[in-house]
Design a protein around this motif. Sequence first.
Motif, PDB file in Angstrom:
ATOM      1  N   TYR A 193      45.596  40.733  30.084  1.00  0.00           N
ATOM      2  CA  TYR A 193      46.224  41.281  30.890  1.00  0.00           C
ATOM      3  C   TYR A 193      45.587  42.616  31.644  1.00  0.00           C
ATOM      4  O   TYR A 193      44.607  43.050  31.165  1.00  0.00           O
ATOM      5  N   THR A 194      46.208  42.746  32.824  1.00  0.00           N
ATOM      6  CA  THR A 194      45.695  43.894  33.541  1.00  0.00           C
ATOM      7  C   THR A 194      46.938  44.517  34.160  1.00  0.00           C
ATOM      8  O   THR A 194      47.882  44.015  34.660  1.00  0.00           O
ATOM      9  N   GLY A 195      47.079  45.799  34.063  1.00  0.00           N
ATOM     10  CA  GLY A 195      48.086  46.514  34.643  1.00  0.00           C
ATOM     11  C   GLY A 195      48.070  47.067  36.145  1.00  0.00           C
ATOM     12  O   GLY A 195      48.570  47.745  36.616  1.00  0.00           O
ATOM     13  N   LYS A 196      47.144  46.162  36.761  1.00  0.00           N
ATOM     14  CA  LYS A 196      47.062  46.590  38.221  1.00  0.00           C
ATOM     15  C   LYS A 196      48.490  46.095  39.111  1.00  0.00           C
ATOM     16  O   LYS A 196      49.118  45.425  38.306  1.00  0.00           O
TER      17      LYS A 196
ATOM     18  N   ASP B 284      42.560  33.623  38.405  1.00  0.00           N
ATOM     19  CA  ASP B 284      42.945  33.678  36.865  1.00  0.00           C
ATOM     20  C   ASP B 284      44.010  32.949  36.827  1.00  0.00           C
ATOM     21  O   ASP B 284      44.222  32.365  35.680  1.00  0.00           O
ATOM     22  N   PHE B 285      45.112  32.959  37.682  1.00  0.00           N
ATOM     23  CA  PHE B 285      46.333  32.277  37.661  1.00  0.00           C
ATOM     24  C   PHE B 285      45.835  30.680  37.553  1.00  0.00           C
ATOM     25  O   PHE B 285      46.512  29.949  36.687  1.00  0.00           O
ATOM     26  N   VAL B 286      45.338  30.331  38.612  1.00  0.00           N
ATOM     27  CA  VAL B 286      44.717  29.014  38.474  1.00  0.00           C
ATOM     28  C   VAL B 286      43.941  28.474  37.089  1.00  0.00           C
ATOM     29  O   VAL B 286      44.208  27.331  36.589  1.00  0.00           O
ATOM     30  N   LYS B 287      43.281  29.501  36.512  1.00  0.00           N
ATOM     31  CA  LYS B 287      42.464  28.838  35.333  1.00  0.00           C
ATOM     32  C   LYS B 287      43.324  29.063  34.370  1.00  0.00           C
ATOM     33  O   LYS B 287      43.450  27.900  33.337  1.00  0.00           O
TER      34      LYS B 287
ATOM     35  N   GLY C 106      41.698  42.979  45.530  1.00  0.00           N
ATOM     36  CA  GLY C 106      41.364  42.277  44.183  1.00  0.00           C
ATOM     37  C   GLY C 106      42.421  40.921  43.865  1.00  0.00           C
ATOM     38  O   GLY C 106      42.474  40.597  42.670  1.00  0.00           O
ATOM     39  N   TYR C 107      43.448  40.678  44.945  1.00  0.00           N
ATOM     40  CA  TYR C 107      44.038  39.679  44.613  1.00  0.00           C
ATOM     41  C   TYR C 107      43.504  38.314  44.410  1.00  0.00           C
ATOM     42  O   TYR C 107      43.963  37.418  43.513  1.00  0.00           O
ATOM     43  N   ALA C 108      42.249  38.045  45.189  1.00  0.00           N
ATOM     44  CA  ALA C 108      41.771  36.822  44.904  1.00  0.00           C
ATOM     45  C   ALA C 108      41.417  36.500  43.537  1.00  0.00           C
ATOM     46  O   ALA C 108      41.585  35.372  43.016  1.00  0.00           O
TER      47      ALA C 108
ATOM     48  N   LEU D  13      47.986  36.781  30.795  1.00  0.00           N
ATOM     49  CA  LEU D  13      47.245  35.262  31.178  1.00  0.00           C
ATOM     50  C   LEU D  13      46.577  34.349  30.541  1.00  0.00           C
ATOM     51  O   LEU D  13      45.407  35.300  29.818  1.00  0.00           O
ATOM     52  N   LEU D  14      46.373  33.060  30.452  1.00  0.00           N
ATOM     53  CA  LEU D  14      45.315  32.138  29.785  1.00  0.00           C
ATOM     54  C   LEU D  14      44.086  32.248  30.464  1.00  0.00           C
ATOM     55  O   LEU D  14      44.147  31.983  31.684  1.00  0.00           O
ATOM     56  N   ARG D  15      43.083  32.565  30.040  1.00  0.00           N
ATOM     57  CA  ARG D  15      41.762  32.308  30.625  1.00  0.00           C
ATOM     58  C   ARG D  15      40.964  31.273  30.263  1.00  0.00           C
ATOM     59  O   ARG D  15      40.271  30.817  30.746  1.00  0.00           O
TER      60      ARG D  15
END
Length: 309
Positions: A141-144, A251-254, A244-246, A122-124
Amino acid sequence: MAFVIREFIPKDIQALMEIWLQANCRAHSFIPSSYWEENYEYVSRELLKAEILVCEVEEQIAGFIGMQDGFIAGLFVRIEKQGQGIGTALLKEACRRHEELSLRVYEKNENAVRFYKKYGFLLRESDTDAETGETEYLMRYTGKKELLFEQITLQDGRRVEELSQLASSVVKEVFDPMIGAEQNDYMIHLFQTVPAIKGQLENGYTYYMVKDASGDVGFLAFYPRDGMLYLSKFYLKSSARGRGYAGRMFDFVKEKAVEAGYGKIFLNVNKKNPAAAVYRHMGFQLLREEKNDIGNGFYMDDYVFLYQI
């Protein structure tokens, strides 16, 4: 085609540097080749300090990925071997070994940006590379556990109805104790009914349903306002909180803000809402306080928070 992925050994260095130079010159035609040539010796020394995975095809080195402390310094594939899945194999192995990874990629390297997005990066943020003057993206990237973001449009009649039902139930649960059922029901009628959501979509809102393996767990919405991205909705079902979803939703919004060229995100949060502490933890700063008349004798008494990407 059979790939062999193995650890780097010192005698690989010449082949790796040949691939590094050729691949960089090809992928970054917007940067003079002299830039890569001038950095050749420096990179060859730094490679010896990195964690490197090498991919062999028929006993020939076809590509490699280099990492340092969870940061992907580069992923390179021999030019004549590109498009054969070698880069994918290397990236997947790196992700298998590391729960979290980040990297920087030039904005103009559109193929690479699409490639990393495809595999969950994801773009940060974006900034300017001081050496080249080119815009770079920081991607992470996060593998969660996987979260999916489904955009909801006016054409998705059934999903708009399901979004309205989810939004109404979540908002009812969150705000009834906070502002009272009477005002909350009035606000749900204003903002969360099917006609209200359709009206928002017609006026520039972007809505996403958030899903995990169990189904729909939340939703978010945003739109451009005052030269920034305004985060209008950001909600999770109670059963999905504490996972940890929030943070991953934000991250997605950013990412969406960066893609649209916005460097700031702002939002309103009710002064009584405990979520204010969550937004502060995410890095939001208090911008101002405001009290807005929403009709029928009701007011929204809010903090306005600002996040700078």
